[in-house]
Design an enzyme around this catalytic site. Structure first.
Site, PDB file in Angstrom:
ATOM      1  N   LYS A  35       0.832  -1.231   0.041  1.00 16.33           N
ATOM      2  CA  LYS A  35       0.098  -0.001   0.066  1.00 16.33           C
ATOM      3  C   LYS A  35       0.859   1.185  -0.014  1.00 16.33           C
ATOM      4  O   LYS A  35       0.523   2.370  -0.620  1.00 16.33           O
ATOM      5  CB  LYS A  35      -1.032   0.101   1.372  1.00 16.33           C
ATOM      6  CG  LYS A  35      -0.368   0.247   2.652  1.00 16.33           C
ATOM      7  CD  LYS A  35      -1.255   0.105   3.433  1.00 16.33           C
ATOM      8  CE  LYS A  35      -0.670   0.343   4.987  1.00 16.33           C
ATOM      9  NZ  LYS A  35       0.089   1.670   5.313  1.00 16.33           N
ATOM     10  N   THR A  36       2.133   1.232   0.655  1.00 20.01           N
ATOM     11  CA  THR A  36       2.904   2.593   0.659  1.00 20.01           C
ATOM     12  C   THR A  36       3.375   2.747  -0.728  1.00 20.01           C
ATOM     13  O   THR A  36       3.148   3.856  -0.958  1.00 20.01           O
ATOM     14  CB  THR A  36       3.984   2.235   1.609  1.00 20.01           C
ATOM     15  OG1 THR A  36       3.425   1.982   3.011  1.00 20.01           O
ATOM     16  CG2 THR A  36       4.770   3.489   1.713  1.00 20.01           C
TER      17      THR A  36
ATOM     18  N   ASP B 247      -3.810   7.458   4.485  1.00 19.87           N
ATOM     19  CA  ASP B 247      -3.255   6.033   4.711  1.00 19.87           C
ATOM     20  C   ASP B 247      -3.901   5.605   5.836  1.00 19.87           C
ATOM     21  O   ASP B 247      -4.398   6.359   6.744  1.00 19.87           O
ATOM     22  CB  ASP B 247      -1.593   6.223   4.965  1.00 19.87           C
ATOM     23  CG  ASP B 247      -1.081   4.900   5.016  1.00 19.87           C
ATOM     24  OD1 ASP B 247      -1.462   3.961   4.575  1.00 19.87           O
ATOM     25  OD2 ASP B 247       0.195   4.973   5.405  1.00 19.87           O
ATOM     26  N   GLU B 248      -3.896   4.432   5.934  1.00 21.88           N
ATOM     27  CA  GLU B 248      -4.676   3.580   7.262  1.00 21.88           C
ATOM     28  C   GLU B 248      -5.830   4.382   7.738  1.00 21.88           C
ATOM     29  O   GLU B 248      -6.234   5.015   8.841  1.00 21.88           O
ATOM     30  CB  GLU B 248      -3.516   3.925   8.695  1.00 21.88           C
ATOM     31  CG  GLU B 248      -2.098   3.372   8.312  1.00 21.88           C
ATOM     32  CD  GLU B 248      -2.179   2.091   8.325  1.00 21.88           C
ATOM     33  OE1 GLU B 248      -3.049   1.156   8.255  1.00 21.88           O
ATOM     34  OE2 GLU B 248      -0.982   1.381   8.415  1.00 21.88           O
TER      35      GLU B 248
ATOM     36  N   GLN C 234      -7.798  -4.822   9.637  1.00 27.37           N
ATOM     37  CA  GLN C 234      -6.789  -4.496  10.446  1.00 27.37           C
ATOM     38  C   GLN C 234      -7.208  -3.312  11.466  1.00 27.37           C
ATOM     39  O   GLN C 234      -6.090  -2.518  11.689  1.00 27.37           O
ATOM     40  CB  GLN C 234      -5.389  -4.188   9.641  1.00 27.37           C
ATOM     41  CG  GLN C 234      -4.811  -5.226   8.900  1.00 27.37           C
ATOM     42  CD  GLN C 234      -3.604  -4.867   8.524  1.00 27.37           C
ATOM     43  OE1 GLN C 234      -2.694  -4.847   9.067  1.00 27.37           O
ATOM     44  NE2 GLN C 234      -3.479  -4.826   7.220  1.00 27.37           N
TER      45      GLN C 234
ATOM     46  N   ARG D 238       1.999 -11.042  10.477  1.00 31.63           N
ATOM     47  CA  ARG D 238       3.100 -10.427  10.780  1.00 31.63           C
ATOM     48  C   ARG D 238       4.265 -11.305  10.305  1.00 31.63           C
ATOM     49  O   ARG D 238       5.372 -11.085  10.222  1.00 31.63           O
ATOM     50  CB  ARG D 238       3.270 -10.080  12.149  1.00 31.63           C
ATOM     51  CG  ARG D 238       2.415  -9.136  13.039  1.00 31.63           C
ATOM     52  CD  ARG D 238       2.381  -7.607  12.077  1.00 31.63           C
ATOM     53  NE  ARG D 238       1.086  -7.894  11.307  1.00 31.63           N
ATOM     54  CZ  ARG D 238       1.055  -7.064  10.332  1.00 31.63           C
ATOM     55  NH1 ARG D 238       1.782  -6.025  10.039  1.00 31.63           N
ATOM     56  NH2 ARG D 238      -0.091  -7.211   9.519  1.00 31.63           N
TER      57      ARG D 238
END
Length: 729
Positions: A33-34, A217-218, A248, A594
């Protein structure tokens, strides 16, 4: 342009090259996503659709903002310094600095961090002569911040009772104090910025016309006011490009509103919901487990992670007799992985509750393995634990001036800096300890008397009983019970009782001639040694310990998720409400994703709680992972009784088979079974309504016999055997 877009997969390319319109990008864990966000900004600028000054990009951490700027600098032959890229708080600060007069602030206004805000509230309460026991400063800070994050000034807060009306009045006084002193807290930055844009039309129109593209973002972590702030800025025709993952969203306790994603889709008539489902981090088995867990949540926007990196290794599962054995097993696995060439810094040990770290840290300390607690303090360094240890130090040695100074006014007793200074002068003049000097009178005399009474009350008690007594009589338990977010601190205090019980079990009775001081002194030395050694720095090759909340955004080659038991993970506070359970499942999803290469999950049949043994059932999350993805490390058959610790029975971990807790000695068990119709503590049983469970207690005989059964997700229940139709499972 080909260099800019090269290597993007089809959904990523579609997101980056969308025409000017509102868009929602569902970006799964490890889906890049970044890269999509930064490439989108670069593409908009490079194709001439907008200049650098027309971009507003919002991140949730300064680290993410710096990374985005660094990537853009590498992508574009322009100066990115003047671009508006930052966190909500950082951008609001920038806005208020530019328009401080219109915002009613001095040019050089200062920002209060959380510690500064707490100090300001304490000063306010003291100045107004308000009882800080009735209105704890931290609770009041949480109340004020909560109102601000909901966009509410004191006049808009509804108060239906006298207590809330008083808190609203203190909120008003706090605002006046901050305004007088020219300071703002973090929540004020956003609210003041929002009010400035809402109230001042020329300023609002300026920024609405300037920022043509707003990227977030987020997005799943935004709260109510942050979303309203974004909507206000986008009101002039800007295009919102929101990237997030509803699976998330794990910060509801901070005010995050996962519903913002659906509201955005509806209110802005979003036609383009792009799903980034290809994962570049984890192997297939790990992703399949994550998908299987999260699909049990309702009202998801929906996506399914996949990878072309292959299935990888199965998920390793370990069932321990107790939390100590679980910790020892983790230590051995870490050693094995390290010998195989995996760096310890690429291994993470995750837990749901901070208090779990104590047993894990002790095992690592005993094995000499370096570790680092990420995003938090090691167990014996935590504030509440150090306070409790200070009281214990004073019982062992009343002349310990360091311990005296730490807790003489904690919990608050009205003993201020001036009183302490006078006491120190008196002690120095008479060459005695502070506690001895306090006996001569003054405000600290009552504290010296408390220490005397504590020592007297603890005479003849075991070490765990001593710790429990100190926590109660010192006022520490009551103090943290009154704090809004004191549950974690109380859990750590409970774990200190467990630490004392384990210490006695491991070290034996080290009392000197029955005196309390011998056992206590040895335990205090043990605590100091664990706190002071194996301090791993940033560059050291150390195992990473952290809560699941702290792990979000990180990734590791190997991940251990410990304590997967009903009541612990999912947490007992969450299972009473559907939304709480769904957030716990999102937490598990975050924990699983993770891991890059290897994932371990474990649970213990018993765990110490409040100094007592607690019997556990495996977490429901085990049931949600397909059996084909799991590899049980504990043998199903053939484990000899000799290998089992005394007083324990082994239960093979077949699917759906609840683990049995430790049972009483055989003779007592036979006697108990006779009294309770053939049932005994530790036995697996089944009930028509409540399902499978474990008997954890029993009392009575004949027709009055009853048993207490832990049914896991259905809770712990007392059942009369003459009525309940229990069967052996």
């Amino acid at each position: 342009m080909s260099n800019l877009l090269g290597g993007l997969n089809p959904p990523q390319l579609a997101a980056v090259t969308l025409p000017p319109q509102h868009a929602l990008v569902l970006a799964g864990a490890g889906s890049g996503k970044t890269r999509v966000l930064t490439t989108r900004i670069a593409w908009l600028i490079q194709t001439g659709q907008v200049g650098p000054q027309g971009i507003l990009a919002v991140t949730f951490t300064n680290k993410a903002a710096k990374e985005m700027l660094a990537r853009l600098t590498a992508m574009l032959p322009i100066n990115t310094r003047g671009m508006w890229i930052g966190t909500f708080h950082g951008l609001c600060n920038r806005l208020l600095r530019a328009h401080h007069r219109d915002a009613g602030l001095p040019q050089l206004f200062q920002i209060l961090d959380s510690a500064d805000q707490l100090a300001a509230i304490k000063r306010l309460l003291k100045g107004l002569n308000v009882d800080d026991e009735k209105f704890p400063p931290r609770d009041l800070a949480n109340f004020i911040n909560g109102q601000k994050e909901a966009g509410l000034r004191p006049d808009a807060v509804e108060a239906w009772d006298e207590y809330t009306r008083k808190r609203v009045e203190l909120y008003r006084e706090y605002e006046a104090q901050c305004q007088r002193e020219g300071v703002v807290d973090f929540a004020e930055l956003l609210l003041r910025s929002y009010e400035l844009l809402q109230r001042h039309e020329p300023i609002r129109h300026h920024y609405q016309s300037r920022f043509r593209h707003i990227l977030v973002d987020e997005f799943q972590d935004t709260n109510v006011l942050q979303y309203r702030w974004l909507k206000l800025l986008a009101g002039g025709g800007a295009h919102l490009f929101c990237v997030g993952d509803d699976d998330q969203s794990i910060y509801a306790f901070r005010g995050a509103e996962v519903g913002n994603m659906r509201d955005f889709e509806r209110e802005f008539r979003v036609d383009n919901v792009i799903r980034l489902e290809q994962n570049y981090r984890s192997h297939g088995n790990i992703l399949d487990a994550a998908n299987a867990i999260i699909k049990n949540n309702a009202a998801r926007l929906g996506k399914n992670l996949w990878t072309d990196a292959g299935t990888g290794e199965p998920i390793r599962v370990y069932e321990a007799f107790n939390d100590t054995e679980e910790a020892r097993w983790i230590v051995e696995e870490v050693k094995s992985l390290s010998l195989d060439g995996m760096a310890r810094r690429e291994m993470a040990l995750l837990y749901r509750s901070n208090a779990q770290s104590r047993v894990l840290e002790h095992a690592l300390f005993s094995a000499g393995l370096p570790y680092r607690v990420y995003g938090g303090l090691r167990f014996f360094e935590r504030q509440e634990v150090k306070h409790a240890l200070a009281y214990l130090r004073l019982i062992a040695n009343a002349d310990d001036d360091g311990a005296f100074l730490r807790v003489v006014n904690f919990p608050a007793r009205g003993i201020g800096a001036r009183s302490i200074e006078q006491l120190q002068d008196a002690a120095k003049a008479t060459k005695v300890s502070l506690c001895e000097a306090a006996k001569e009178g003054g405000k600290a005399a009552a504290f010296a008397e408390l220490i005397r009474k504590l020592k007297e009350a603890c005479e003849g008690l075991t070490l765990p009983e001593t710790v429990e007594q100190v926590l109660a009589l010192s006022g520490l338990r009551t103090h943290y019970q009154n704090e809004k977010e004191g549950q974690d601190r109380l859990a750590n205090l409970d774990e200190l009782v467990n630490a004392a019980a384990n210490f006695v079990a491991e070290e034996g009775n080290v009392d000197a001639e029955g005196e309390l001081s011998g056992d206590l002194a040895a335990f205090l030395s043990h605590a100091s040694l664990e706190a002071g050694e194996h301090q791993a720095g940033e560059g050291d090759d150390a195992l990473q310990l952290m809560t699941v909340h702290s792990a979000k955004g990180l990734e590791f080659d190997a991940v251990f998720i410990s304590g997967l038991e009903e009541g612990l993970f999912p947490h007992e506070n969450s299972v009473r409400e559907e939304k709480g359970l769904e957030e716990e499942r999102r937490l598990m999803y975050v924990a699983v994703t993770r891991a890059r290469k290897r994932l371990y999950i474990s649970h213990a049949q018993t765990r110490m709680l409040h100094g007592q043994t607690r019997y556990n059932l495996p977490s429901r999350f085990f049931d949600e992972i397909p059996e084909a993805l799991l590899k049980w490390l504990t043998p199903r058959m053939g484990r000899t009784q000799a290998a089992v610790p005394q007083g324990l029975t082994f239960s093979s971990p077949r699917r759906g088979d609840w683990a049995a807790p430790p049972v009483p000695p055989a003779q007592a068990r036979r006697s108990l079974a006779k009294e309770t119709g053939g049932f005994h503590i530790g036995q697996n049983v089944a009930h028509a309504k409540f399902g499978q469970g474990v008997i954890v207690n029993a009392e009575g005989a004949g027709s009055d016999a009853r048993v207490q059964v832990n049914f896991g997700r259905e809770g712990v229940k007392w059942l009369a055997l003459s009525v309940a139709k229990l069967t052996a499972a």
